[in-house]
Enzyme design. Structure first.
Site, PDB file in Angstrom:
ATOM      1  N   ASP A 233       0.835  -1.201   0.000  1.00 19.29           N
ATOM      2  CA  ASP A 233       0.000   0.000   0.000  1.00 19.29           C
ATOM      3  C   ASP A 233       0.872   1.255   0.000  1.00 19.29           C
ATOM      4  OD1 ASP A 233      -2.724   1.269   0.370  1.00 19.29           O
ATOM      5  OD2 ASP A 233      -1.731   2.023   2.162  1.00 19.29           O
TER       6      ASP A 233
ATOM      7  N   MET B 152     -23.212   4.499 -11.097  1.00 16.20           N
ATOM      8  CA  MET B 152     -21.784   4.808 -11.112  1.00 16.20           C
ATOM      9  C   MET B 152     -21.537   6.307 -11.242  1.00 16.20           C
ATOM     10  SD  MET B 152     -20.474   1.932 -10.548  1.00 16.20           S
ATOM     11  CE  MET B 152     -18.744   2.330 -10.728  1.00 16.20           C
TER      12      MET B 152
ATOM     13  N   ASP C  42     -26.850  14.521 -17.488  1.00 12.56           N
ATOM     14  CA  ASP C  42     -27.588  13.348 -17.961  1.00 12.56           C
ATOM     15  C   ASP C  42     -28.652  13.829 -18.946  1.00 12.56           C
ATOM     16  OD1 ASP C  42     -27.785  10.254 -16.655  1.00 12.56           O
ATOM     17  OD2 ASP C  42     -29.523  10.881 -17.839  1.00 12.56           O
TER      18      ASP C  42
ATOM     19  N   VAL D 193     -24.134   4.351 -20.262  1.00 14.14           N
ATOM     20  CA  VAL D 193     -24.399   2.921 -20.384  1.00 14.14           C
ATOM     21  C   VAL D 193     -23.224   2.189 -21.051  1.00 14.14           C
ATOM     22  CG1 VAL D 193     -25.573   3.179 -22.616  1.00 14.14           C
ATOM     23  CG2 VAL D 193     -26.154   1.251 -21.130  1.00 14.14           C
ATOM     24  N   GLU D 194     -22.994   0.929 -20.630  1.00 17.37           N
ATOM     25  CA  GLU D 194     -21.850   0.134 -21.107  1.00 17.37           C
ATOM     26  C   GLU D 194     -22.113  -0.387 -22.526  1.00 17.37           C
ATOM     27  OE1 GLU D 194     -17.989  -1.715 -19.941  1.00 17.37           O
ATOM     28  OE2 GLU D 194     -19.106   0.084 -19.452  1.00 17.37           O
TER      29      GLU D 194
ATOM     30  N   LYS E 266     -20.946   5.145 -25.892  1.00  7.83           N
ATOM     31  CA  LYS E 266     -19.812   5.776 -25.215  1.00  7.83           C
ATOM     32  C   LYS E 266     -18.957   6.565 -26.205  1.00  7.83           C
ATOM     33  CE  LYS E 266     -19.140   2.794 -21.140  1.00  7.83           C
ATOM     34  NZ  LYS E 266     -19.084   3.825 -20.085  1.00  7.83           N
TER      35      LYS E 266
ATOM     36  N   HIS F 138     -11.636   3.220 -14.241  1.00  5.70           N
ATOM     37  CA  HIS F 138     -12.591   2.183 -13.854  1.00  5.70           C
ATOM     38  C   HIS F 138     -12.820   2.200 -12.346  1.00  5.70           C
ATOM     39  CE1 HIS F 138     -13.551  -2.382 -13.454  1.00  5.70           C
ATOM     40  NE2 HIS F 138     -14.638  -1.650 -13.403  1.00  5.70           N
TER      41      HIS F 138
ATOM     42  N   ASN G 254     -11.069  -7.262 -13.897  1.00  2.67           N
ATOM     43  CA  ASN G 254     -12.087  -8.105 -14.530  1.00  2.67           C
ATOM     44  C   ASN G 254     -11.472  -9.219 -15.367  1.00  2.67           C
ATOM     45  OD1 ASN G 254     -14.303  -6.920 -13.387  1.00  2.67           O
ATOM     46  ND2 ASN G 254     -14.615  -5.456 -15.032  1.00  2.67           N
TER      47      ASN G 254
ATOM     48  N   TYR H 202      -8.056  -4.578  -2.940  1.00  2.79           N
ATOM     49  CA  TYR H 202      -8.931  -3.407  -2.923  1.00  2.79           C
ATOM     50  C   TYR H 202     -10.077  -3.485  -3.936  1.00  2.79           C
ATOM     51  CZ  TYR H 202      -5.653  -0.830   0.094  1.00  2.79           C
ATOM     52  OH  TYR H 202      -4.883  -0.407   1.147  1.00  2.79           O
TER      53      TYR H 202
END
EC number: 4.2.1.17
Length: 728
Positions: A296, A324, A343, A401-402, A407, A450, A500, A660
């Protein structure tokens, strides 16, 4: 000057009063082995003074002593038992000699007095402090317990229950609480600290303060009868086991050590402390937790280097007010960076602002901020349906949105509206940054950022470097993430980035285990109770959402077809096809109802077994060892591949990202610490037993090479000569 070393000076102050000043060349004082050796000589110089009437201990720094030098721990803990015992005995003899001086002693405490710093002041007769102090014994958080007399002196000074609360939890407390429980004797303004300490010492010298009476309880057994002792320790042991659990032995060991030493005087009690400390110091848990602390510090050091290169953004914009986006806007405002939240939906903006208000209200209710700060923070989030004012932003975080097309369109449009030096960042979990950058005219100003859900709780932010991302952009985003109170770790672009990418092989290993007859309930139980994950894989998939997991599988299969493509339907596919999306719609591997607090409550569902029976073999009884191996080997191999490919720069950064970002069990320390504990050769031998299961189980060549050379991913620190404090 009576004595002087690199870290300690001893001189006459006035009228037979000497002061011992901790004054290291660095910004803070630590009780490293050199300082302990110097303290030995400093006390020897005081013992020789015939005109000595009193001794003041103080610091020349903004903190008294922040603790031992943890960078020395792993080397010390790897020492032979007799060497470690020699070091502890030597160190404890010094604090005993402070306590046994034939004159009154006092500590003037400012800033931090933690670990060895706290143990040092416990050896003096009196303690006076400034209002800003934090004092305590955090050792159990590192998998050990106090080793310089803290577990002996503290309970005798402030009472067993108060001491157990601090020691078992690894707590530090402020001036008010320390005064209330008797850990310190007075709180005075910082500018009057030394004068007040000297005045108190003069009162003791004059006989108006009984310094011998203050000292005596620390030399004797605890003031508890047998019934009180039984009650105190039985309650403490029950609480500690409930909170710490079986994987963290330090808290319960500390409690049992204090219990065993309760009827002993100081010297015998110190022997008991040492006897309890040494086995703890040599556990894999201690090595892992100390390793996490050091990693750390290393990661924070890397972030500080980035901070030197750029100015922290003073105004930000977030595109998208969903879970998010709203979380990112809240965290930015909470840490003092005003933010515009844009938004296309008024309803989404209202939801985002309501979520921010709810989080702030919780902070207010817990006393962590006042009404003025709460209102100021909320007002620094500017909800908007248009882009007006976005040109003022130095950084824009896209969190829509993913969907790669959406994007890319949003980022391209935004680029035309912001200043040329504005940094654009995309909060994406699966879409390659270099692909999104193709829609931009200034790809050097763009990178990935991310965040993990929930944003306000999860400490990690992956900062993703695309093919054309500039170092200035990376440094700006690292600076912004650091200001937000996050731990940024820079990774290179690839499908899934780091976290991921390494998570999916773990879930695929779980899927293979189910295919071969594993029971998801048993697997969850083993991975939670035995391996130590906060959630087993089935429960984790339900929390993530089976729709999200299904999408992630598709993306990763395209990115790494040799390992992650499946030519058959697995559990995730079947449940997804049957509209079982996890907690979000109440049905996944488990079914979910709401408890009294409105939180999802997990329950068994027979329908899951019926659906899985269509693609899984008949139930088999796998051992815990097999379950751990079959789920963890794919993850471990993928983590190593990421290091070998340069996706992540170091074992330290990889391990911290896992702890983490995924909640990798801290007592294992991360994948590379886990490999070090097991041994690379032993791991390769184990993994070869499962190689027939496919490409996920093939050990990377670099790891095989390390195993052949019997090498570790972490280098060993210099060994320490404990009697002199010199590095060998």
């Amino acid at each position: 000057m009576l004595y002087q070393s690199e870290t300690i000076q001893v001189s006459w102050l006035k009228d037979g009063i000497a002061e011992l000043v901790f004054n290291a060349p660095a910004a803070i004082n630590k009780l490293d082995t050199k300082t302990v050796a110097s303290l030995d000589k400093a006390i020897a110089s005081l013992e020789q003074q015939t005109g000595l009437k009193g001794v003041l201990l103080r610091s020349e720094k903004t903190a008294f002593i922040v603790g031992a030098d943890i960078t020395e721990f792993l080397s010390l803990f790897d020492s032979p038992v007799e060497k470690l015992q020699e070091w502890l005995n030597f160190s404890n003899s010094i604090f005993n000699r402070i306590e046994d001086l034939p004159v009154p002693t006092i500590s003037a405490i400012n800033g931090y007095a933690l670990g060895g710093g706290c143990e040092c002041v416990l050896s003096t007769d009196f303690r006076v402090a400034s209002p800003d102090i934090r004092i305590g014994l955090p050792e159990t958080k590192l998998g050990i317990m106090p080793g310089f007399g803290g577990s002996v002196r503290l309970p005798r000074l402030i009472g067993t229950d108060n001491a157990l609360d601090i020691i078992a939890a690894g707590k530090d407390i402020g001036a008010e609480e320390a005064l209330k429980n008797g850990l310190i004797d007075a709180v005075v303004p910082k500018e009057k600290l030394v004068d007040s300490a000297v005045s108190m010492l003069e009162q003791a010298i004059a006989g108006n303060l009984d310094w011998k009476a203050a000292r005596q309880p620390k030399l004797e057994p605890l003031k508890l009868n047998e019934t009180e002792r039984g009650m105190s320790f039985s309650v403490a042991k029950g609480m500690v086991m409930k909170v710490a659990g079986p994987h963290y032995p330090a808290p319960i060991t500390a409690v049992k050590s204090i219990e065993k030493a309760a009827t002993f005087g100081r010297d015998e009690a110190l022997k008991q402390e040492t006897a309890s400390f040494i086995p703890l110091a040599q556990t894999n848990v201690a090595r892992a937790l100390v390793g996490i602390f050091l990693n750390d510090q290393y990661v924070k050091g890397l972030a500080k280097k980035h901070l030197k290169e750029v100015t922290i953004p003073e105004y930000a914009a977030v595109l998208g007010a969903g879970i998010m986006g709203g979380g990112i806007a809240y965290q930015s405002a909470r840490k003092g960076i005003p933010v515009m939240m844009k938004d296309i939906s008024q309803q989404s903006l209202e939801l985002g602002m309501n979520e921010a208000a709810k989080l702030l209200n919780k902070q207010f209710e817990r006393g962590r901020l006042d009404a003025i700060k709460m209102a100021r923070t909320l007002s620094s989030i500017q909800p908007t349906l248009n882009y007006a004012g976005i040109e003022q932003a130095q950084i824009v975080v896209e969190a829509v949105v993913e969907n790669p097309k959406i994007k890319a369109a949003v980022l391209s449009e935004t680029e035309t509206l912001v200043n040329e030096d504005c940094v654009l960042a995309s909060n994406t979990s699966t879409i390659p940054i270099s692909e999104l950058a193709k829609s931009l005219k200034r790809p050097e100003n763009f990178c990935g950022m991310h965040f993990f859900n929930p944003v306000h709780r999860m400490p990690l932010v992956e900062v993703i470097r695309g093919e054309k991302t500039s170092e200035k952009t990376i440094s700006t985003v690292v600076a912004y993430a650091s200001k937000m109170g996050k731990t940024p770790i820079v990774v290179n672009d690839c499908p899934g980035f780091f976290v991921n990418r390494v998570l999916l092989p773990y879930l695929l290993g779980f899927g293979l285990l189910l295919r071969d007859g594993g029971d998801f309930r048993q697997i969850d139980k083993i991975m939670e109770k035995e391996f130590g994950w906060p959630m087993g894989p089935a429960y984790l998939i339900d929390v993530i959402g089976l729709d999200t997991a299904h999408h992630s599988q598709s993306v990763m299969a395209q990115g790494f077809p040799d390992r992650m493509h499946r030519d058959y339907k697995d559990a995730i596919h079947v449940l997804y096809d049957n509209q079982r999306y996890g907690q979000k719609n109440g049905l996944g591997f488990y079914k979910y109802t709401q408890d009294k607090k409105g939180k999802p409550k997990k329950e068994q569902d027979e329908q899951t077994d019926q659906l899985l029976a269509t693609i899984c073999q008949q139930k088999s009884n796998f051992s815990g060892e097999e379950i751990i191996a079959r789920t963890m080997i794919p993850m471990i191999n993928e983590v190593v591949r990421c290091l070998e490919e340069g996706v992540i720069a170091s074992p330290a950064e990889a391990d911290m990202a896992l702890v983490y970002g995924l909640g990798f069990p801290p007592f294992h320390g991360g994948v590379f610490r886990y490999l070090e504990t097991m041994g690379t050769a032993a791991y390769v031998k184990m993994a070869e037993n499962y190689a027939h299961l496919g490409a996920l189980y093939q050990v990377p060549p670099g790891l095989k090479a390390k195993a052949e050379r019997n090498e570790s991913y972490y280098s060993t620190a210099a060994t320490i000569a404990v009697s002199t404090g010199k590095t060998a």
